[in-house]
Design a protein around this motif. Structure first.
Motif, mmCIF file in Angstrom:
data_model
loop_
_atom_site.group_PDB
_atom_site.id
_atom_site.type_symbol
_atom_site.label_atom_id
_atom_site.label_comp_id
_atom_site.label_asym_id
_atom_site.label_seq_id
_atom_site.Cartn_x
_atom_site.Cartn_y
_atom_site.Cartn_z
ATOM 1 N N SER A 13 45.639 -40.254 1.145
ATOM 2 C CA SER A 13 45.180 -40.086 2.527
ATOM 3 C C SER A 13 45.415 -41.364 3.318
ATOM 4 C CB SER A 13 43.686 -39.745 2.557
ATOM 5 O OG SER A 13 43.434 -38.553 1.860
ATOM 6 N N LEU A 14 46.113 -41.228 4.428
ATOM 7 C CA LEU A 14 46.404 -42.383 5.276
ATOM 8 C C LEU A 14 45.135 -42.916 5.931
ATOM 9 C CD1 LEU A 14 48.571 -44.192 6.695
ATOM 10 C CD2 LEU A 14 48.560 -42.475 8.522
ATOM 11 N N LEU A 15 44.977 -44.235 5.904
ATOM 12 C CA LEU A 15 43.867 -44.892 6.602
ATOM 13 C C LEU A 15 44.338 -45.514 7.913
ATOM 14 C CD1 LEU A 15 42.139 -46.691 3.587
ATOM 15 C CD2 LEU A 15 41.471 -44.532 4.677
ATOM 16 N N THR A 16 45.393 -46.322 7.829
ATOM 17 C CA THR A 16 45.895 -46.985 9.020
ATOM 18 C C THR A 16 47.330 -47.416 8.797
ATOM 19 O OG1 THR A 16 45.464 -48.744 10.632
ATOM 20 C CG2 THR A 16 45.144 -49.295 8.325
ATOM 21 N N VAL A 17 48.051 -47.611 9.887
ATOM 22 C CA VAL A 17 49.432 -48.074 9.835
ATOM 23 C C VAL A 17 49.654 -49.004 11.014
ATOM 24 C CG1 VAL A 17 50.202 -46.033 11.130
ATOM 25 C CG2 VAL A 17 51.863 -47.338 9.788
ATOM 26 N N GLY A 18 50.480 -50.008 10.838
ATOM 27 C CA GLY A 18 50.714 -50.945 11.926
ATOM 28 C C GLY A 18 51.962 -51.782 11.694
ATOM 29 N N ARG A 19 52.314 -52.548 12.717
ATOM 30 C CA ARG A 19 53.443 -53.473 12.605
ATOM 31 C C ARG A 19 53.121 -54.708 13.433
ATOM 32 N NH1 ARG A 19 57.327 -49.574 16.116
ATOM 33 N NH2 ARG A 19 56.418 -50.021 18.149
ATOM 34 N N ALA A 20 53.724 -55.820 13.065
ATOM 35 C CA ALA A 20 53.485 -57.072 13.777
ATOM 36 C C ALA A 20 54.573 -58.059 13.391
ATOM 37 C CB ALA A 20 52.111 -57.639 13.438
ATOM 38 N N VAL A 21 54.682 -59.100 14.181
ATOM 39 C CA VAL A 21 55.539 -60.229 13.836
ATOM 40 C C VAL A 21 54.621 -61.417 13.577
ATOM 41 C CG1 VAL A 21 57.367 -61.783 14.574
ATOM 42 C CG2 VAL A 21 57.472 -59.365 15.210
ATOM 43 N N LEU A 136 63.387 -45.557 6.395
ATOM 44 C CA LEU A 136 61.942 -45.711 6.586
ATOM 45 C C LEU A 136 61.563 -46.128 7.999
ATOM 46 C CD1 LEU A 136 61.029 -47.618 3.275
ATOM 47 C CD2 LEU A 136 60.830 -45.166 3.734
ATOM 48 N N GLN A 137 62.368 -46.980 8.639
ATOM 49 C CA GLN A 137 61.934 -47.561 9.908
ATOM 50 C C GLN A 137 61.689 -46.526 11.012
ATOM 51 O OE1 GLN A 137 64.166 -50.917 11.311
ATOM 52 N NE2 GLN A 137 62.925 -51.119 13.157
ATOM 53 N N PRO A 138 62.570 -45.527 11.221
ATOM 54 C CA PRO A 138 62.253 -44.534 12.268
ATOM 55 C C PRO A 138 60.934 -43.818 12.006
ATOM 56 C CG PRO A 138 64.547 -44.350 11.577
ATOM 57 C CD PRO A 138 63.885 -45.272 10.602
ATOM 58 N N LEU A 139 60.663 -43.535 10.756
ATOM 59 C CA LEU A 139 59.413 -42.863 10.403
ATOM 60 C C LEU A 139 58.217 -43.779 10.619
ATOM 61 C CD1 LEU A 139 58.304 -40.223 9.296
ATOM 62 C CD2 LEU A 139 58.745 -41.061 6.992
ATOM 63 N N LEU A 140 58.340 -45.032 10.202
ATOM 64 C CA LEU A 140 57.256 -45.995 10.400
ATOM 65 C C LEU A 140 56.974 -46.216 11.883
ATOM 66 C CD1 LEU A 140 58.306 -48.567 7.656
ATOM 67 C CD2 LEU A 140 56.136 -47.309 7.697
ATOM 68 N N ASP A 141 58.029 -46.323 12.697
ATOM 69 C CA ASP A 141 57.846 -46.532 14.139
ATOM 70 C C ASP A 141 57.123 -45.345 14.769
ATOM 71 O OD1 ASP A 141 59.034 -49.026 14.141
ATOM 72 O OD2 ASP A 141 61.021 -48.262 14.660
ATOM 73 N N ARG A 142 57.475 -44.130 14.344
ATOM 74 C CA ARG A 142 56.810 -42.943 14.881
ATOM 75 C C ARG A 142 55.344 -42.913 14.452
ATOM 76 N NH1 ARG A 142 55.548 -39.766 18.743
ATOM 77 N NH2 ARG A 142 55.287 -37.560 18.204
ATOM 78 N N ARG A 148 48.672 -45.571 17.599
ATOM 79 C CA ARG A 148 48.205 -46.333 18.767
ATOM 80 C C ARG A 148 47.580 -45.419 19.813
ATOM 81 N NH1 ARG A 148 53.204 -50.680 19.530
ATOM 82 N NH2 ARG A 148 52.474 -52.169 17.955
ATOM 83 N N GLY A 149 48.088 -44.207 19.948
ATOM 84 C CA GLY A 149 47.502 -43.256 20.894
ATOM 85 C C GLY A 149 46.743 -42.177 20.154
ATOM 86 N N PHE A 150 45.961 -42.584 19.178
ATOM 87 C CA PHE A 150 45.370 -41.638 18.237
ATOM 88 C C PHE A 150 44.381 -40.703 18.922
ATOM 89 C CE2 PHE A 150 43.280 -41.026 13.880
ATOM 90 C CZ PHE A 150 44.306 -40.200 13.458
ATOM 91 N N ALA A 151 44.568 -39.404 18.669
ATOM 92 C CA ALA A 151 43.668 -38.373 19.185
ATOM 93 C C ALA A 151 43.687 -37.220 18.192
ATOM 94 C CB ALA A 151 44.115 -37.907 20.572
ATOM 95 N N VAL A 152 42.808 -36.247 18.405
ATOM 96 C CA VAL A 152 42.685 -35.132 17.471
ATOM 97 C C VAL A 152 44.028 -34.443 17.246
ATOM 98 C CG1 VAL A 152 41.677 -32.843 17.156
ATOM 99 C CG2 VAL A 152 40.250 -34.736 17.949
ATOM 100 N N SER A 155 46.221 -36.202 14.545
ATOM 101 C CA SER A 155 45.726 -36.561 13.215
ATOM 102 C C SER A 155 46.490 -35.861 12.097
ATOM 103 C CB SER A 155 44.224 -36.273 13.105
ATOM 104 O OG SER A 155 43.958 -34.904 13.352
ATOM 105 N N LEU A 156 46.691 -34.562 12.224
ATOM 106 C CA LEU A 156 47.414 -33.837 11.177
ATOM 107 C C LEU A 156 48.879 -34.265 11.140
ATOM 108 C CD1 LEU A 156 47.544 -31.713 8.977
ATOM 109 C CD2 LEU A 156 47.864 -29.968 10.749
ATOM 110 N N LYS A 157 49.483 -34.422 12.309
ATOM 111 C CA LYS A 157 50.883 -34.827 12.363
ATOM 112 C C LYS A 157 51.091 -36.185 11.704
ATOM 113 C CE LYS A 157 53.069 -33.785 16.055
ATOM 114 N NZ LYS A 157 53.544 -33.723 17.459
ATOM 115 N N LEU A 158 50.141 -37.105 11.895
ATOM 116 C CA LEU A 158 50.262 -38.428 11.306
ATOM 117 C C LEU A 158 50.172 -38.359 9.785
ATOM 118 C CD1 LEU A 158 50.614 -41.416 11.855
ATOM 119 C CD2 LEU A 158 48.147 -41.618 12.166
ATOM 120 N N GLN A 159 49.271 -37.519 9.270
ATOM 121 C CA GLN A 159 49.176 -37.365 7.817
ATOM 122 C C GLN A 159 50.453 -36.757 7.244
ATOM 123 O OE1 GLN A 159 46.841 -38.470 5.747
ATOM 124 N NE2 GLN A 159 45.369 -39.157 7.281
ATOM 125 N N VAL A 160 51.049 -35.821 7.975
ATOM 126 C CA VAL A 160 52.303 -35.203 7.520
ATOM 127 C C VAL A 160 53.419 -36.232 7.491
ATOM 128 C CG1 VAL A 160 54.090 -33.522 8.125
ATOM 129 C CG2 VAL A 160 51.678 -32.877 8.263
#
Length: 289
Positions: A13-21, A136-142, A148-152, A155-160
């Motif tokens: 189960s995904l908790l969080t995802v992010g990117r940074a420099v 991986l990068q296109p998927l990670l960016d999506r 970042r704009g997380f809403a109901v 949620s399912l799309k992000l887990q998929v």
């Protein structure tokens, strides 16, 4: 490549995802928590330690940190370092192993419509090494964008998408060169899946795969637990179960359709596999429709 074997279901189960420099001088904090921490470095380098093992994660590499273990940065980044991270929950790995040891050809039980619990299965993720960033990068960016704009509605799309990420990581393990015995086992499975309804002849298998039958048998049994003939019989009985459920063919006709001319021998094989006769199986299955 080292990898982790995880029990499924349930899926992670995904908790969080992010990117940074990370700027030069940045260092990963010391942490031990009940989650996996997947770190992917696109550019630069991160210097990490997990318990007693040190890692340098360079351009195009990943490291999967495990729950319950302590990890920290052993030194600061010396250059701008572009990083993605993915945190997810799942029980601890069943085992740690080399990717060439993964039993890709292992036979899993097929679910039935009377089952109330899923059969035990496994998935595999890389521990440390090169990552297919072009995939991986296109998927990670999506994923980052949705998070970042997380809403109901996201949620399912992000887990998929997270499951798609896991699938890409496992598929990359499957593309890596493995042991010769594992490769031969996969070739044998492929051949048998194409020819299961034809008469089984060890000589034809030897000719097709260019190995002696005893060697083919040892390799297949190592990764599936079955000899070539047992694997063919498994495929035949699996198809017979479908025919018994979905057609009105007699047991004799089903036996002939799956390449077993003797109805009595077919009945013995079927009972060994399922614990009941073909007729009882058909009656039970039809009663569940």
């Amino acid at each position: 490549m080292k990898c982790l074997e995880l029990a499924i279901p349930p899926l992670p189960s995904l908790l969080t995802v992010g990117r940074a420099v990370w700027a030069p001088g940045s260092r990963h904090q010391t942490r031990s928590f009940d989650a996996y921490d997947l770190i992917l470095v696109k550019k630069g380098a991160m210097y990490m330690r997990e318990d007693d093992t040190e890692y340098v994660i360079q351009d195009g590499q990943l490291l999967l940190l495990e729950p319950g273990r302590t990890h920290w940065g052993t030194q600061a980044c010396s250059e701008p370092t572009a990083v993605y991270w993915v945190h997810f929950r799942h029980p601890e790995p069943l085992r740690r192993m080399e990717s060439e040891e993964i039993p890709w050809s292992a036979v899993l039980p097929q679910g039935q419509d009377s089952d109330e619990h899923p059969a035990e299965q496994t998935m595999y993720l890389p521990k440390f090494g090169d990552a297919p960033f072009h995939l991986l990068q296109p998927l990670l960016d999506r994923m980052v964008e949705l998070h970042r704009g997380f809403a109901v509605e996201q949620s399912l799309k992000l887990q998929v998408l997270f499951c798609d990420l896991l699938d890409l990581l496992q598929a990359d393990l499957g593309r890596r060169p493995g042991s010769r015995s594992a490769a031969l086992a996969r070739e044998t499975v492929s051949y048998l899946q194409r020819s299961w309804n034809e008469p089984f002849r060890s000589e034809e298998l030897e000719e097709a795969l260019h190995f002696q039958f005893d060697h083919i048998t040892r390799c297949l049994k190592k990764y599936t637990g079955m000899t070539p003939l047992q694997y063919v019989q498994h495929l035949r009985i699996s198809q017979a179960m479908v025919l018994l459920e979905q057609t009105s063919l007699t047991v004799q006709e089903v036996a002939e359709q799956v390449g077993i001319p003797s109805a009595s021998f077919f009945g013995r094989l079927f009972r060994d596999r399922t614990g009941i006769s073909p007729g009882q199986y058909r009656q039970r299955r039809q009663s569940h429709l």
